[in-house]
Scaffold this active site. Structure first.
Site, PDB file in Angstrom:
ATOM      1  CB  ALA A   9      -5.483   2.756  -5.090  1.00 26.94           C
ATOM      2  CG  ASP A  10      -5.916   5.872  -0.270  1.00 24.98           C
ATOM      3  OD1 ASP A  10      -6.571   6.220  -1.281  1.00 24.98           O
ATOM      4  OD2 ASP A  10      -5.373   6.703   0.485  1.00 24.98           O
ATOM      5  CG  ASP A  35      -1.672   1.293   1.434  1.00 24.17           C
ATOM      6  OD1 ASP A  35      -1.927   1.983   0.430  1.00 24.17           O
ATOM      7  OD2 ASP A  35      -2.014   1.612   2.600  1.00 24.17           O
ATOM      8  CB  ALA A  36       2.630   2.973  -2.679  1.00 25.46           C
ATOM      9  CG  ASN A  66      -0.193  11.108  -0.962  1.00 29.30           C
ATOM     10  OD1 ASN A  66       0.284  11.251  -2.066  1.00 29.30           O
ATOM     11  ND2 ASN A  66      -1.502  11.044  -0.754  1.00 29.30           N
ATOM     12  CG  ASP A  98      -7.546   5.863   5.446  1.00 31.16           C
ATOM     13  OD1 ASP A  98      -6.737   5.933   6.387  1.00 31.16           O
ATOM     14  OD2 ASP A  98      -7.307   5.232   4.401  1.00 31.16           O
TER      15      ASP A  98
END
Length: 260
Positions: free
Chosen positions: A109-110, A6-7, A9, A130
């Site tokens: 995507a997250d 999970d990339a 920021n 989140d």
């Protein structure tokens, strides 16, 4: 075993998932210039320290909101794990739920992964908060459709902006206050109150407005590394699931492999 990446920021999270269970997780600061070789050296050492063999990884899935970081992560998968990475939201790993918004292509995507995992794990309407670089609020209806949400500055981002713009204010660590008092007696206390209780007020206020607009009972799910920071001083969360994004990656991987 699956390597889920999970990339975000701020950080890239690597997690080993076996049979739906997260066996280990590690995080490193996001830097799009970091090469596949650098990732491999760092990750191989961590795998060895926790008793895992690199050869046990048979699949890799990547979810990213940092497009420049994707290439080196794909090279990491192909060069060091001998597999082609599945990219969340593309090809066999399309989201698979309705995006009922004006610009579906711009959903991070997250957030999509949180929607996927949240709906799979909970019934009814959901509000997913989140806590990351930004704090996002996502509205998911009882059918699993993404209906939209809110993007607000993350608490660390807010604090950084305050300290950067005000020359005499010190840099402080964010922590839960020891008392419920909102009358600060010194500069540091006043900053803590403004950041922490101000953030609590924002969360509670926005959740109340979202629930009123949805018009049906909605379960509130908190995720992200800073979610537990607020748990003690608000009752707005119904549950805290720190690994919701990783769980979404694992679910998406399983679905992408069906029929292969």
């Amino acid at each position: 075993m699956l390597l889920a990446i999970d990339a975000g920021n701020t950080n890239v999270v690597f997690a080993l998932v076996d049979g739906g269970e997260i066996r280990a997780r590690w995080r490193i600061a996001t830097d799009p210039r970091r090469t596949a070789d650098e990732y491999a050296v760092w990750l191989s050492q961590l795998l060895a320290l926790e008793g895992f063999d690199r050869g046990a990884v048979t699949g890799v899935i990547i979810g990213t909101v940092v497009p420049r970081a994707l290439h080196n992560l794909q090279v990491l998968a192909s060069k060091y794990f001998k597999t082609e990475a599945v990219i969340a939201g593309k090809g066999s790993a399309e989201w698979g739920f309705p995006l009922d918004v004006d610009e579906p292509q711009n959903l991070g995507a997250d957030r999509a992964l949180n929607v996927l995992a949240g709906h799979a794990r909970h019934e009814g309407d959901l509000l997913i908060i989140d806590f990351g670089t930004a704090t996002t609020f996502d509205v998911v209806d009882y059918r699993g459709a993404y209906k939209g949400g809110i993007i607000a500055p993350g608490i660390n981002l807010s604090l950084d902006a305050l300290v950067t713009a005000a020359a005499k204010l010190p840099r402080i660590a964010i922590s839960a206050p020891e008392t419920a008092s909102v009358v600060g007696r010194n500069t540091v206390d006043q900053m803590h109150i403004g950041i922490y209780w101000g953030y609590i007020a924002m969360i509670e206020g926005l959740v109340a407005r979202l629930k009123a607009e949805v018009g049906r009972p909605s379960k509130v799910i908190a995720t992200g590394g800073l979610a537990i920071l607020f748990e003690k001083h608000t009752s707005v969360f119904d549950t805290i699931e720190p690994d919701l994004t990783i769980q979404g990656l694992a679910m998406l991987w399983e679905r992408s492999q069906q029929g292969n």
